[in-house]
Design a protein around this motif. Sequence first.
Motif, PDB file in Angstrom:
ATOM      1  N   ILE A 126      12.701  10.448  16.892  1.00  0.00           N
ATOM      2  CA  ILE A 126      13.053   9.564  18.133  1.00  0.00           C
ATOM      3  C   ILE A 126      12.331   8.582  17.608  1.00  0.00           C
ATOM      4  CG2 ILE A 126      12.866   9.160  20.340  1.00  0.00           C
ATOM      5  CD1 ILE A 126      13.933  12.047  20.969  1.00  0.00           C
ATOM      6  N   ALA A 127      11.078   8.451  17.550  1.00  0.00           N
ATOM      7  CA  ALA A 127      10.212   7.283  16.949  1.00  0.00           C
ATOM      8  C   ALA A 127      10.907   6.694  15.831  1.00  0.00           C
ATOM      9  CB  ALA A 127       8.773   7.729  16.830  1.00  0.00           C
TER      10      ALA A 127
ATOM     11  N   ALA B 140       3.842   7.149  19.103  1.00  0.00           N
ATOM     12  CA  ALA B 140       4.564   8.687  19.438  1.00  0.00           C
ATOM     13  C   ALA B 140       3.293   9.526  19.766  1.00  0.00           C
ATOM     14  CB  ALA B 140       5.172   9.069  18.219  1.00  0.00           C
TER      15      ALA B 140
ATOM     16  N   THR C 287       6.716  13.862  20.578  1.00  0.00           N
ATOM     17  CA  THR C 287       7.349  13.349  19.311  1.00  0.00           C
ATOM     18  C   THR C 287       7.882  14.661  18.517  1.00  0.00           C
ATOM     19  OG1 THR C 287       7.524  11.574  17.459  1.00  0.00           O
ATOM     20  CG2 THR C 287       5.625  12.934  17.698  1.00  0.00           C
TER      21      THR C 287
ATOM     22  N   ASP D 199       7.138   7.329  22.391  1.00  0.00           N
ATOM     23  CA  ASP D 199       8.099   8.516  22.206  1.00  0.00           C
ATOM     24  C   ASP D 199       7.213   9.579  22.780  1.00  0.00           C
ATOM     25  OD1 ASP D 199       9.652  10.492  21.424  1.00  0.00           O
ATOM     26  OD2 ASP D 199       9.078  10.248  19.264  1.00  0.00           O
TER      27      ASP D 199
END
Length: 282
Positions: free
Chosen positions: A117-118, A131, A112, A109
């Motif tokens: 998102i991670a 990340a 981050t 990611d």
Amino acid sequence: MKQAQQSRLLNMLAVEIQPNFQLDNARAPDIYAALRDVYDTPNNKPFLLPLNQLLGFIGAHEWHKKGIDIPQLDGKIHVPFGVFSPLRGEYLDLIAQAPLAPNIQTAFDIGTGSGVIAAILAKRGIPDIIATDTNPKAIACATANLERLSLDKAVSIQSIDLFPESCADLIVCNPPWLPAKPTSAIETALYDPNHAMLTAFLNGVRKHLNPNGEAWLIISDLAEHLHLRDKDFLNQCFQTASLNAVDILKTKPQHKKAIDEADPLAFARNKETTYLYCLKAI
């Protein structure tokens, strides 16, 4: 007109902040935590702070404490001032719904931020995620969020620019969407001068993908409607980076500004589409 006058008045007013982020008024609210979110260390000497800015810092701190509901995680993300807040949920839907190739074991990611998102990638079952970010506040924020969501075992966070040294099956990036110069630290998550991060990601991602790996680019076309980016720009970038868009997911914005005709950018916002480009090396 009345609102504009009130706004101008707030811009003219200033508050003297006493040492250790205190206000010299027994009935004043405790602003220490709100300003500690913004500044690295407490102040030793008094300084003046515009009232509207102080109110903004207090509001941001309340959001930090309250957190933002993320349906894709069945939980909340807490975001301090200085880190991009995932208030717009449509791009998170794209990440949660995009088809995953079979047997994905590793993911990156890139940039981050809050770690959202991670966290979604980990929630989807990817067991080994890195990340990355260069913002110390973002790293601390993402670390705390992943621990709070009990997803920290699947995600490690590295303080580096863009890519780790290794390769991954999936690499995801949601760069700033507007190619303009930020005027403050908080705006670096919104503005990407000359598409610097976008092009660096696209030009570098190919060599960090495992065989048959995929890169997901999440980006809005708002810049095109504001005439800040040509419509063919992304396709030209994909060709230059030897990447092929094998799938494209898209969605319309659902936030309040998208339907607010009084918003000065309404002419562009009501045409905006957010895309997830699934890219593979040619």
